[in-house]
Scaffold this active site. Sequence first.
Site, PDB file in Angstrom:
ATOM      1  N   GLY A 153       0.838  -1.206   0.000  1.00 32.53           N
ATOM      2  CA  GLY A 153       0.000   0.000   0.000  1.00 32.53           C
ATOM      3  C   GLY A 153       0.863   1.242   0.000  1.00 32.53           C
ATOM      4  O   GLY A 153       2.044   1.193  -0.351  1.00 32.53           O
ATOM      5  N   VAL A 189       0.617   4.682   5.455  1.00 35.54           N
ATOM      6  CA  VAL A 189       0.175   3.541   6.281  1.00 35.54           C
ATOM      7  C   VAL A 189       1.355   2.592   6.526  1.00 35.54           C
ATOM      8  O   VAL A 189       1.438   1.960   7.583  1.00 35.54           O
ATOM      9  CB  VAL A 189      -1.031   2.819   5.622  1.00 35.54           C
ATOM     10  CG1 VAL A 189      -1.431   1.595   6.422  1.00 35.54           C
ATOM     11  CG2 VAL A 189      -2.222   3.764   5.508  1.00 35.54           C
ATOM     12  N   GLU A 221       5.695  -3.240   0.734  1.00 34.14           N
ATOM     13  CA  GLU A 221       5.631  -3.084  -0.729  1.00 34.14           C
ATOM     14  C   GLU A 221       4.903  -1.777  -0.981  1.00 34.14           C
ATOM     15  O   GLU A 221       3.677  -1.720  -0.944  1.00 34.14           O
ATOM     16  CB  GLU A 221       4.871  -4.269  -1.347  1.00 34.14           C
ATOM     17  CG  GLU A 221       5.567  -5.606  -1.186  1.00 34.14           C
ATOM     18  CD  GLU A 221       6.744  -5.785  -2.144  1.00 34.14           C
ATOM     19  OE1 GLU A 221       6.800  -5.070  -3.159  1.00 34.14           O
ATOM     20  OE2 GLU A 221       7.608  -6.630  -1.868  1.00 34.14           O
ATOM     21  N   CYS A 268       1.040   0.054  -9.178  1.00 34.61           N
ATOM     22  CA  CYS A 268       2.166   0.595  -8.399  1.00 34.61           C
ATOM     23  C   CYS A 268       3.411   0.803  -9.253  1.00 34.61           C
ATOM     24  O   CYS A 268       4.203   1.690  -8.968  1.00 34.61           O
ATOM     25  CB  CYS A 268       2.468  -0.322  -7.227  1.00 34.61           C
ATOM     26  SG  CYS A 268       2.778  -2.022  -7.730  1.00 34.61           S
TER      27      CYS A 268
HETATM   28  P1  NAD Z   1      -5.241   0.779   0.573  1.00 33.91           P
HETATM   29  O1  NAD Z   1      -5.995   2.007   0.862  1.00 33.91           O
HETATM   30  O2  NAD Z   1      -5.977  -0.401   0.064  1.00 33.91           O
HETATM   31  O3  NAD Z   1      -4.458   0.452   1.903  1.00 33.91           O
HETATM   32  C1  NAD Z   1      -3.658  -0.672   2.043  1.00 33.91           C
HETATM   33  C2  NAD Z   1      -4.097  -1.390   3.295  1.00 33.91           C
HETATM   34  O4  NAD Z   1      -3.860  -0.576   4.441  1.00 33.91           O
HETATM   35  C3  NAD Z   1      -5.588  -1.736   3.295  1.00 33.91           C
HETATM   36  O5  NAD Z   1      -5.743  -3.082   3.667  1.00 33.91           O
HETATM   37  C4  NAD Z   1      -6.158  -0.788   4.318  1.00 33.91           C
HETATM   38  O6  NAD Z   1      -7.266  -1.314   5.020  1.00 33.91           O
HETATM   39  C5  NAD Z   1      -5.020  -0.542   5.257  1.00 33.91           C
HETATM   40  N1  NAD Z   1      -5.119   0.766   5.912  1.00 33.91           N
HETATM   41  C6  NAD Z   1      -5.551   1.920   5.357  1.00 33.91           C
HETATM   42  N2  NAD Z   1      -5.471   2.929   6.267  1.00 33.91           N
HETATM   43  C7  NAD Z   1      -4.972   2.387   7.412  1.00 33.91           C
HETATM   44  C8  NAD Z   1      -4.651   2.901   8.708  1.00 33.91           C
HETATM   45  N3  NAD Z   1      -4.799   4.180   9.002  1.00 33.91           N
HETATM   46  N4  NAD Z   1      -4.151   2.040   9.625  1.00 33.91           N
HETATM   47  C9  NAD Z   1      -3.966   0.744   9.320  1.00 33.91           C
HETATM   48  N5  NAD Z   1      -4.255   0.206   8.115  1.00 33.91           N
HETATM   49  C10 NAD Z   1      -4.749   0.997   7.178  1.00 33.91           C
HETATM   50  O7  NAD Z   1      -4.082   1.027  -0.443  1.00 33.91           O
HETATM   51  P2  NAD Z   1      -3.404   2.383  -0.796  1.00 33.91           P
HETATM   52  O8  NAD Z   1      -2.461   2.782   0.263  1.00 33.91           O
HETATM   53  O9  NAD Z   1      -4.391   3.387  -1.292  1.00 33.91           O
HETATM   54  O10 NAD Z   1      -2.635   1.809  -2.075  1.00 33.91           O
HETATM   55  C11 NAD Z   1      -2.060   2.646  -2.966  1.00 33.91           C
HETATM   56  C12 NAD Z   1      -0.562   2.663  -2.777  1.00 33.91           C
HETATM   57  O11 NAD Z   1      -0.091   1.348  -2.724  1.00 33.91           O
HETATM   58  C13 NAD Z   1       0.177   3.317  -3.924  1.00 33.91           C
HETATM   59  O12 NAD Z   1       1.184   4.121  -3.400  1.00 33.91           O
HETATM   60  C14 NAD Z   1       0.768   2.152  -4.673  1.00 33.91           C
HETATM   61  O13 NAD Z   1       1.913   2.470  -5.402  1.00 33.91           O
HETATM   62  C15 NAD Z   1       1.039   1.207  -3.564  1.00 33.91           C
HETATM   63  N6  NAD Z   1       1.079  -0.149  -4.074  1.00 33.91           N
HETATM   64  C16 NAD Z   1       2.252  -0.800  -4.024  1.00 33.91           C
HETATM   65  C17 NAD Z   1       2.338  -2.077  -4.532  1.00 33.91           C
HETATM   66  C18 NAD Z   1       3.608  -2.859  -4.502  1.00 33.91           C
HETATM   67  O14 NAD Z   1       3.559  -4.043  -4.816  1.00 33.91           O
HETATM   68  N7  NAD Z   1       4.733  -2.278  -4.141  1.00 33.91           N
HETATM   69  C19 NAD Z   1       1.208  -2.677  -5.081  1.00 33.91           C
HETATM   70  C20 NAD Z   1       0.020  -1.975  -5.085  1.00 33.91           C
HETATM   71  C21 NAD Z   1      -0.043  -0.708  -4.563  1.00 33.91           C
END
Ligand code: NAD
Length: 473
Positions: free
Chosen positions: A189, A193, A211, A245
Site C-alpha cells: 500500500g 500507512v 511493498e 504501483c
Molecule cells: P489501501 O488504501 O488499500 O491500503 C492498504 C491497506 O492498508 C488496506 O488493507 C487498508 O485497510 C489498510 N489501511 C488503510 N489505512 C490504514 C490505517 N490508518 N491504519 C492501518 N491500516 C490501514 O491502499 P493504498 O495505500 O491506497 O494503495 C495505494 C498505494 O499502494 C500506492 O502508493 C501504490 O503504489 C502502492 N502499491 C504498491 C504495490 C507494490 O507491490 N509495491 C502494489 C500496489 C499498490
Amino acid sequence: MTVDIETTFARLKAGYASGRTRPPAWRRRQLDALRRMVREHRDDFVRAAASDLGKPAEETMLTELMLVSSEARFVRDHLHAWTRRRPKVMPWMLQPAMGWTVAEPKGVLLIIAPWNYPTLLALEPLTDALAAGDAACVKPSELAPATSRLLAALIPEYLDPDAVAVIEGGPDETGALLRLPFDHIFYTGGGKVGKVVMRAAAEHLTPVTLELGGKSPCFVDATADLVVAARRIAWGKFTNAGQTCVAPDYVLATSDVAEALAKRIGVAVTEFYGDDPQRSPDYGRIINDRHFGRLCALLPEHASSSPSGPDPAGRLVCGGTIDRGDRYIAPTVLYGTDPDAPVMGEEIFGPILPVIPVRDADEAIAFVNGRPRPLAAYVFSRDRATRLAFERRTSSGALGFGLPLGHLMSSRLPFGGVGASGIGAYHGEVGFLTFSHVKTVTVKPSFPDTLRLVYPPFDAMTRRVIDVLRRLG
Ligand code: NAD
C-alpha cells in the site's frame, strides 16, 4: 470484531504450533487448492474486479489470476529444492565439523493487501507464505469490497482453516490486527500507512516487508523506436486506469523527440481504446470518489473545456475529460509539465501521464536521483552507454529496458522496492525466503575434541595456534 480477531489469531497460533503447516505435503496441498480456487471461481473473481474497479475480464485474467496461478505452480515445483538442507564448508580450525542452513517457517503472518490488484496482491504473498510453511491471516482492502467478500468466502472453503484466515475491514480492524504479535507483517500500500505498520511492528520486534509505491520514471531518447515505446508506455500506464504501483508515473524524453512521443502515446491510446475510451470495454474506472477528486485536481485547470493553454500541469495532448458519476477519467497525456506542478508531487496513481522534455540522459538521471527512490524505472534507448548509465547511476526497485511492468510477471525475479518505495521483496525463491527463517545448523563430533587447543588456560600451544591462524590471514 476485536474478539473475532483475537480468536482468529489464537486459532492460527494453535494451528501453526501443531506443526500441521510444516510438511511439504501440506504445503503442496494448499498450493494446489489455491490454484483450484482461482480456477473454479474465475468468473467470480472477474465479476468482483469489475464491480470494484470496472476492470475488463481479460485484464483481471492477465494481470491477476494467471499470475497467482503461475506463482503457485512455480513455488510448488521448486519446494523440494528450497526446503533442502544446504551444506556449508566449516573453517578448518573447527574440523572435523559440518554445517548447513535450512529454511524454517517464520510462524503466523499478517498479509495486508491494497485495492488496486485486490486478488493478486492478497493471494501472491499468501502463495509464498504457504510455500514457506507459515500460517497466515489475510486482510484484504476495504476499498475493493467485492473482492474482499469473495476472498473471505472462498479461502476458508479451499484452504486449511486452522492455518489460513481472512479478516475483513478497514483501518480499525487493521489497527487491531497490528496490535497482535505476528511473526511477520507483509504490507502492500501507500507509504503513510507503511509507517503505521512499521511503528506497530516495532512494538513486538516483528519483521516487516513493505511493498510501497512512488513515482516510477520513464526515460526515452531519439535512439528508441518511438512507436513501440509509445505503445508500451501507454499500455503500462493506462492498464487498470493507471492504478498500478509500477506504472510509468511520468516520462522524461529528450527534447528532440519529447513532443512527437507525447503525440504517439496519444495515438496508442486511440488504438487501444478508440476515440471515446469511456465506451471501451477495455478501460477501467477510478476506485472511489476520493481518488477521483484527487486525480481531477491534478489535471490542467481547464482540461475539459480548453485543449491548450499555459498551465503548470502542462498542455493537454489527449484525454482530460472526466465523468464524475461514472468515476471515469480519460487516458490523459500532458506535455511540457512543470517539474514543480502538483502532478509531479506525489505518485499519480491514475491515468494521467506528464511528458517532460530534458536535454539528455544525464539531466534525466539527475532528475530521478533528486527524488525518492522509485519502485521501478524504465528506459527506452538503444544506446548501450545510456542504458548502462541508468543501471549504474540510478537506484530503483527494478529497472526495465523497453519493458514497463514486465518484471512483476516473473517468479524468477524478486519484486520489491528500495528506500521510500519499500523494504524487502517477494516472488519465487525470494518470496519463499522472505517468509522463512534461514537457520544455521552446526555439528561437531565429540571425538576428537580438537577444541581443546583453544580452551583456557591458554598456554604455549594456544599461542602457536593463534600464530598459525594469524599468518594464514
Ligand atoms: P489501501 O488504501 O488499500 O491500503 C492498504 C491497506 O492498508 C488496506 O488493507 C487498508 O485497510 C489498510 N489501511 C488503510 N489505512 C490504514 C490505517 N490508518 N491504519 C492501518 N491500516 C490501514 O491502499 P493504498 O495505500 O491506497 O494503495 C495505494 C498505494 O499502494 C500506492 O502508493 C501504490 O503504489 C502502492 N502499491 C504498491 C504495490 C507494490 O507491490 N509495491 C502494489 C500496489 C499498490
